[in-house]
Write a protein that holds these residues in place. Structure first.
Motif, PDB file in Angstrom:
ATOM      1  N   ILE A 124       8.217  -0.253   3.031  1.00  0.00           N
ATOM      2  CA  ILE A 124       7.197  -0.815   3.927  1.00  0.00           C
ATOM      3  C   ILE A 124       6.299  -1.740   3.109  1.00  0.00           C
ATOM      4  O   ILE A 124       5.754  -1.333   2.065  1.00  0.00           O
ATOM      5  CB  ILE A 124       6.379   0.286   4.590  1.00  0.00           C
ATOM      6  N   ILE A 125       6.218  -2.990   3.560  1.00  0.00           N
ATOM      7  CA  ILE A 125       5.364  -3.966   2.869  1.00  0.00           C
ATOM      8  C   ILE A 125       3.930  -3.714   3.281  1.00  0.00           C
ATOM      9  O   ILE A 125       3.595  -3.671   4.470  1.00  0.00           O
ATOM     10  CB  ILE A 125       5.791  -5.401   3.213  1.00  0.00           C
ATOM     11  N   LYS A 126       3.104  -3.542   2.299  1.00  0.00           N
ATOM     12  CA  LYS A 126       1.693  -3.315   2.578  1.00  0.00           C
ATOM     13  C   LYS A 126       1.006  -4.635   2.937  1.00  0.00           C
ATOM     14  O   LYS A 126       1.121  -5.606   2.203  1.00  0.00           O
ATOM     15  CB  LYS A 126       1.019  -2.685   1.366  1.00  0.00           C
ATOM     16  N   MET A 127       0.343  -4.633   4.082  1.00  0.00           N
ATOM     17  CA  MET A 127      -0.356  -5.827   4.575  1.00  0.00           C
ATOM     18  C   MET A 127      -1.825  -5.765   4.175  1.00  0.00           C
ATOM     19  O   MET A 127      -2.465  -4.712   4.298  1.00  0.00           O
ATOM     20  CB  MET A 127      -0.248  -5.928   6.097  1.00  0.00           C
ATOM     21  N   HIS A 128      -2.287  -6.892   3.660  1.00  0.00           N
ATOM     22  CA  HIS A 128      -3.688  -7.012   3.272  1.00  0.00           C
ATOM     23  C   HIS A 128      -4.346  -8.078   4.133  1.00  0.00           C
ATOM     24  O   HIS A 128      -3.693  -8.981   4.642  1.00  0.00           O
ATOM     25  CB  HIS A 128      -3.805  -7.389   1.792  1.00  0.00           C
ATOM     26  N   GLY A 129      -5.660  -8.032   4.257  1.00  0.00           N
ATOM     27  CA  GLY A 129      -6.400  -9.036   4.998  1.00  0.00           C
ATOM     28  C   GLY A 129      -6.572 -10.317   4.201  1.00  0.00           C
ATOM     29  O   GLY A 129      -6.182 -10.424   3.033  1.00  0.00           O
ATOM     30  N   ALA A 130      -7.160 -11.325   4.852  1.00  0.00           N
ATOM     31  CA  ALA A 130      -7.369 -12.621   4.194  1.00  0.00           C
ATOM     32  C   ALA A 130      -8.610 -12.638   3.318  1.00  0.00           C
ATOM     33  O   ALA A 130      -8.843 -13.610   2.600  1.00  0.00           O
ATOM     34  CB  ALA A 130      -7.486 -13.710   5.252  1.00  0.00           C
ATOM     35  N   ALA A 131      -9.380 -11.565   3.365  1.00  0.00           N
ATOM     36  CA  ALA A 131     -10.624 -11.546   2.577  1.00  0.00           C
ATOM     37  C   ALA A 131     -10.353 -11.566   1.076  1.00  0.00           C
ATOM     38  O   ALA A 131     -11.175 -12.056   0.291  1.00  0.00           O
ATOM     39  CB  ALA A 131     -11.442 -10.315   2.939  1.00  0.00           C
ATOM     40  N   ASP A 132      -9.176 -11.075   0.641  1.00  0.00           N
ATOM     41  CA  ASP A 132      -8.857 -11.067  -0.792  1.00  0.00           C
ATOM     42  C   ASP A 132      -8.582 -12.460  -1.328  1.00  0.00           C
ATOM     43  O   ASP A 132      -8.683 -12.690  -2.539  1.00  0.00           O
ATOM     44  CB  ASP A 132      -7.652 -10.164  -1.049  1.00  0.00           C
ATOM     45  N   PHE A 133      -8.215 -13.397  -0.413  1.00  0.00           N
ATOM     46  CA  PHE A 133      -7.817 -14.728  -0.867  1.00  0.00           C
ATOM     47  C   PHE A 133      -8.883 -15.795  -0.591  1.00  0.00           C
ATOM     48  O   PHE A 133      -8.635 -16.978  -0.803  1.00  0.00           O
ATOM     49  CB  PHE A 133      -6.521 -15.144  -0.154  1.00  0.00           C
ATOM     50  N   VAL A 134     -10.052 -15.378  -0.131  1.00  0.00           N
ATOM     51  CA  VAL A 134     -11.103 -16.350   0.178  1.00  0.00           C
ATOM     52  C   VAL A 134     -11.591 -17.061  -1.077  1.00  0.00           C
ATOM     53  O   VAL A 134     -11.927 -18.253  -1.060  1.00  0.00           O
ATOM     54  CB  VAL A 134     -12.273 -15.642   0.912  1.00  0.00           C
ATOM     55  N   ASP A 135     -11.600 -16.351  -2.206  1.00  0.00           N
ATOM     56  CA  ASP A 135     -12.089 -16.953  -3.457  1.00  0.00           C
ATOM     57  C   ASP A 135     -11.202 -18.087  -3.941  1.00  0.00           C
ATOM     58  O   ASP A 135     -11.658 -18.977  -4.671  1.00  0.00           O
ATOM     59  CB  ASP A 135     -12.198 -15.876  -4.529  1.00  0.00           C
ATOM     60  N   PHE A 136      -9.938 -18.071  -3.557  1.00  0.00           N
ATOM     61  CA  PHE A 136      -9.005 -19.096  -4.024  1.00  0.00           C
ATOM     62  C   PHE A 136      -9.048 -20.374  -3.173  1.00  0.00           C
ATOM     63  O   PHE A 136      -8.458 -21.385  -3.552  1.00  0.00           O
ATOM     64  CB  PHE A 136      -7.568 -18.547  -4.011  1.00  0.00           C
ATOM     65  N   LEU A 137      -9.711 -20.337  -2.008  1.00  0.00           N
ATOM     66  CA  LEU A 137      -9.765 -21.500  -1.124  1.00  0.00           C
ATOM     67  C   LEU A 137     -10.787 -22.503  -1.630  1.00  0.00           C
ATOM     68  O   LEU A 137     -11.804 -22.119  -2.232  1.00  0.00           O
ATOM     69  CB  LEU A 137     -10.143 -21.069   0.295  1.00  0.00           C
ATOM     70  N   PRO A 138     -10.553 -23.836  -1.389  1.00  0.00           N
ATOM     71  CA  PRO A 138     -11.525 -24.834  -1.873  1.00  0.00           C
ATOM     72  C   PRO A 138     -12.800 -24.796  -1.042  1.00  0.00           C
ATOM     73  O   PRO A 138     -12.774 -24.570   0.176  1.00  0.00           O
ATOM     74  CB  PRO A 138     -10.786 -26.158  -1.679  1.00  0.00           C
ATOM     75  N   ALA A 139     -13.918 -25.037  -1.710  1.00  0.00           N
ATOM     76  CA  ALA A 139     -15.223 -24.993  -1.046  1.00  0.00           C
ATOM     77  C   ALA A 139     -15.623 -26.329  -0.436  1.00  0.00           C
ATOM     78  O   ALA A 139     -16.614 -26.408   0.290  1.00  0.00           O
ATOM     79  CB  ALA A 139     -16.291 -24.551  -2.037  1.00  0.00           C
ATOM     80  N   GLU A 140     -14.865 -27.391  -0.698  1.00  0.00           N
ATOM     81  CA  GLU A 140     -15.201 -28.712  -0.184  1.00  0.00           C
ATOM     82  C   GLU A 140     -14.882 -28.807   1.305  1.00  0.00           C
ATOM     83  O   GLU A 140     -14.013 -28.099   1.818  1.00  0.00           O
ATOM     84  CB  GLU A 140     -14.423 -29.785  -0.943  1.00  0.00           C
TER      85      GLU A 140
END
Length: 328
Positions: free
Chosen positions: A31-47
């Motif tokens: 079973i693939i463990k699903m995570h939310g998008a909150a873990d990847f917010v830091d990697f998104l550009p702020a511009e």
């Protein structure tokens, strides 16, 4: 009991079924463990993202191109109208007050034939047909007369003249004689031209139409007047009827003599109702008493009848006894 001797279609019912098919055992997938998008917010550009390009449909593109073309054409017309100066035209030579403008010419008509047709009105100094860049005639020409009176005659009598199966339109040259005048190609022109007198049929039809229009207008006016009269009458009636209605309402509100008498009668009837009930009760009691008396009378009669029967039976017994003794 053996099954031998039975027919084949019955024996087929008792045959054993085939063995079940062997299947490999089920393997449980991870079973693939699903995570939310909150873990990847830091990697998104702020511009801030760039603006989205608007997509244009084919119909919108076509409408835009037509619009641009019209605007371009209007600008070109404005520039050409601003730069238009007929006095600087190299081809416009001669006296403008002696030049006649001829339009709606057949494409088969030549300069010689046109000159021959308009020589009737006077001596022609020069006749010039207008051609396009390919050398084809544009359908109009300029005829210059030697005298101004000949121009006036041609202007009065030459309009509507038939040349090669077409009726031409005649006018004076307006480019160099009228200030601010523009040709039709630049949005100007003189309009439909001179309109001659209508024929007898057209004149009759126009007269009939005018009469009908006048009659309709008069009818509409009469109707409006009648409506206004009816409204005024209705208003007068309403004004007269309102006080009458008010008086009637007041009269209705006041208790009349009949109403008073009715109220008295109802009150008296209500008072007499208990008395009538008492009378009915007394009558019922009297009836019950009379019934009881009748029952008692019947009982007494029955008693008397029984006593008589007993006396008779006793006298019979005595007579019987006497007769027995006499026999003995």
């Amino acid at each position: 009991m053996s099954a031998q001797g039975l027919p084949a279609h019955i024996l087929a019912l008792f045959t054993p079924r085939p063995p079940p098919q062997h299947l490999p055992p089920l393997v449980k997938k991870k079973i693939i463990k699903m995570h939310g998008a909150a873990d990847f917010v830091d990697f998104l550009p702020a511009e801030t993202p760039p603006e989205r390009d608007e997509w244009e449909t084919p119909l919108q593109r076509k409408a835009r191109r037509q619009r641009e073309k019209l605007e371009r054409h209007r600008e070109e017309l404005k520039e050409a109208a601003a730069n238009y100066d007929p006095h600087k035209d190299e081809n416009a030579v001669g006296d403008p007050f002696k030049t006649l403008f001829v339009a709606r010419i057949s494409y088969d008509t030549t300069e010689k034939k046109l000159k021959r047709e308009f020589e009737v009105f006077g001596v022609i100094k020069k006749a010039r047909m207008v051609y396009d860049q390919k050398g084809k005639p544009r359908g109009y020409a300029f005829v210059e007369y030697e005298h101004e009176r000949d121009l006036k005659n041609a202007y009065k009598q030459g309009d509507g003249k038939k040349i090669d199966g077409r009726r031409v339109m005649v006018d004076v040259e307006r480019g160099r004689t009228v200030e601010g005048w523009l040709p039709r190609r630049l949005g100007g022109g003189r309009g439909p031209g001179r309109q001659g007198k209508p024929s007898k049929k057209k004149a009759k039809l126009l007269a009939l139409q005018e009469k009908n229009d006048k009659a309709k207008k008069e009818e509409s006016k009469d109707k409006d007047k009648d409506r206004d009269r009816d409204r005024d009458r209705d208003r007068d009636r309403d004004d007269k009827e309102k006080p009458r209605e008010r008086e009637k309402d007041k009269e209705k509100e006041k208790p009349s003599l009949k109403d008073k008498e009715k109220e008295k009668d109802t009150k008296e009837k209500e008072k007499e109702k208990p008395k009538e009930k008492d009378k009915e009760k007394e009558k019922e009691k009297e009836k019950t008493r009379a019934k009881d008396d009748d029952k008692e009378k019947v009982k007494e009669k029955d008693r008397k009848g029984d006593n008589k029967k007993r006396d008779r039976s006793r006298s019979r017994d005595r007579d019987d006894k006497k007769a027995k003794k006499a026999r003995d």
